[in-house]
Motif scaffolding. Sequence first.
Motif, mmCIF file in Angstrom:
data_model
loop_
_atom_site.group_PDB
_atom_site.id
_atom_site.type_symbol
_atom_site.label_atom_id
_atom_site.label_comp_id
_atom_site.label_asym_id
_atom_site.label_seq_id
_atom_site.Cartn_x
_atom_site.Cartn_y
_atom_site.Cartn_z
ATOM 1 N N LEU A 278 0.794 -0.992 -0.239
ATOM 2 C CA LEU A 278 -0.065 -0.129 -0.084
ATOM 3 C C LEU A 278 0.689 1.094 0.205
ATOM 4 O O LEU A 278 0.574 2.257 0.105
ATOM 5 C CB LEU A 278 -1.107 0.039 1.018
ATOM 6 N N GLY A 279 2.002 0.637 0.754
ATOM 7 C CA GLY A 279 3.111 2.252 -0.182
ATOM 8 C C GLY A 279 3.462 2.660 1.345
ATOM 9 O O GLY A 279 4.124 3.354 1.168
ATOM 10 N N VAL A 280 3.312 1.557 2.411
ATOM 11 C CA VAL A 280 4.139 1.994 3.871
ATOM 12 C C VAL A 280 5.065 2.050 3.895
ATOM 13 O O VAL A 280 5.006 0.487 3.444
ATOM 14 C CB VAL A 280 2.725 1.467 4.989
ATOM 15 N N PRO A 281 6.265 3.294 4.336
ATOM 16 C CA PRO A 281 7.950 2.289 4.213
ATOM 17 C C PRO A 281 7.637 1.364 4.652
ATOM 18 O O PRO A 281 7.623 0.826 5.807
ATOM 19 C CB PRO A 281 8.491 3.785 4.502
ATOM 20 N N PRO A 282 9.064 -0.149 4.483
ATOM 21 C CA PRO A 282 9.358 -1.060 5.464
ATOM 22 C C PRO A 282 9.432 -1.282 6.121
ATOM 23 O O PRO A 282 8.845 -1.523 7.657
ATOM 24 C CB PRO A 282 10.243 -1.435 4.217
ATOM 25 N N THR A 283 10.119 -0.603 7.096
ATOM 26 C CA THR A 283 10.307 0.520 8.448
ATOM 27 C C THR A 283 8.836 0.454 9.494
ATOM 28 O O THR A 283 9.294 -0.257 10.327
ATOM 29 C CB THR A 283 11.952 1.225 8.722
#
Length: 354
Positions: free
Chosen positions: A47-52
């Motif tokens: 969905l575009g949330v940064p992996p960290t």
Amino acid sequence: MFDIILPIAGVWVNVAVIAAIGLLIGMISGLFGVGGGFLMTPLLIFLGVPPTIAVATGSAQLVASASFGTVTAWRSDLIDKTLTLYLLIGAMTGTILGIGIFNLLNKLGQFDLVVGWSYVLLLGSIGTLMLKESIKSFGVSQRNDLDEKPASNPMHQWLSRMGSQRYFDKFDVAISLPPLLILSICIGLIGSVLGVGGGFMFVPALIYFFQLPTRAAVAASQVQIFFTMIIATILHAIYNHAIDLVLAVPLIIGGVVGAHIGTIMGSYVKGARFRLALALLIMGVAVRFLYSLINAFLTHKQDSAPVALSLSALPSWEGWIARAADQNTFLYGTATAVLAVCAGFGASIIFSRK
């Protein structure tokens, strides 16, 4: 209509979609006892949330779902206190080590790559093992037993001959403590690095390597996820500043409702079918991650870093959250964990059936 910007992640998301993901993960947690982080983290990343941010914030949702599952397991008398203590000693140690590795990989810029290939290798191998055994079980057993043990295998036979055996009469099994502790350390470490409770590895390992009944393995996994993810949530807030409360809240709400639905569903599923469904789910996520990695390699696509938002660009309440996350890291992480625990315990009371 339901779009909102995340103050820590710096991306726009749809709250309804995030809550739906929480609902799905909660159902998986209640049904399989595996936390569901192995699926939640990829979905948030897609969905575009940064992996960290996806990894760290997902730990808060796992606290909520696991607290619900822990209460359910306690009421069903599936928790052995001594076994749980051994598992938690190893898991807590692994979690602390994993947070350090998470921080190091993030600073080196290798976090995304390590997470992707770790999912492919771990989920692919475990899913294959479970699929093979569960299909075999259909051919050799027709018992209508919801909690049968799997067939003995070479790994279990080898571990059963090791020393330092401890007998657990609740489950009628003898377990060698050194490999059990090593397993729990590894689960805690991998779980905190990948943003998962580790149940997708923990449950199969307890079943196949140590011959715990399916429901007992699920209960042990839920307790382990509950305690280790509380620690992981607080440490991620302190050392990595990667907990987004605005993302966590809809995940938590959806998760506790889904956990109740999954628990009800799980009471009607046979052990062999239970393991087959979990195996197919695990392998499906592994294949999806493999596709993403290959596509990224062929197109030379680079993941974008989290956007540093100006506080003036945020609504006042989100600006307050962003300041708290930056200036009061311990309190912010603790408050997030407490919120998740209260949501899980509260849901267990509301949804309890006498």
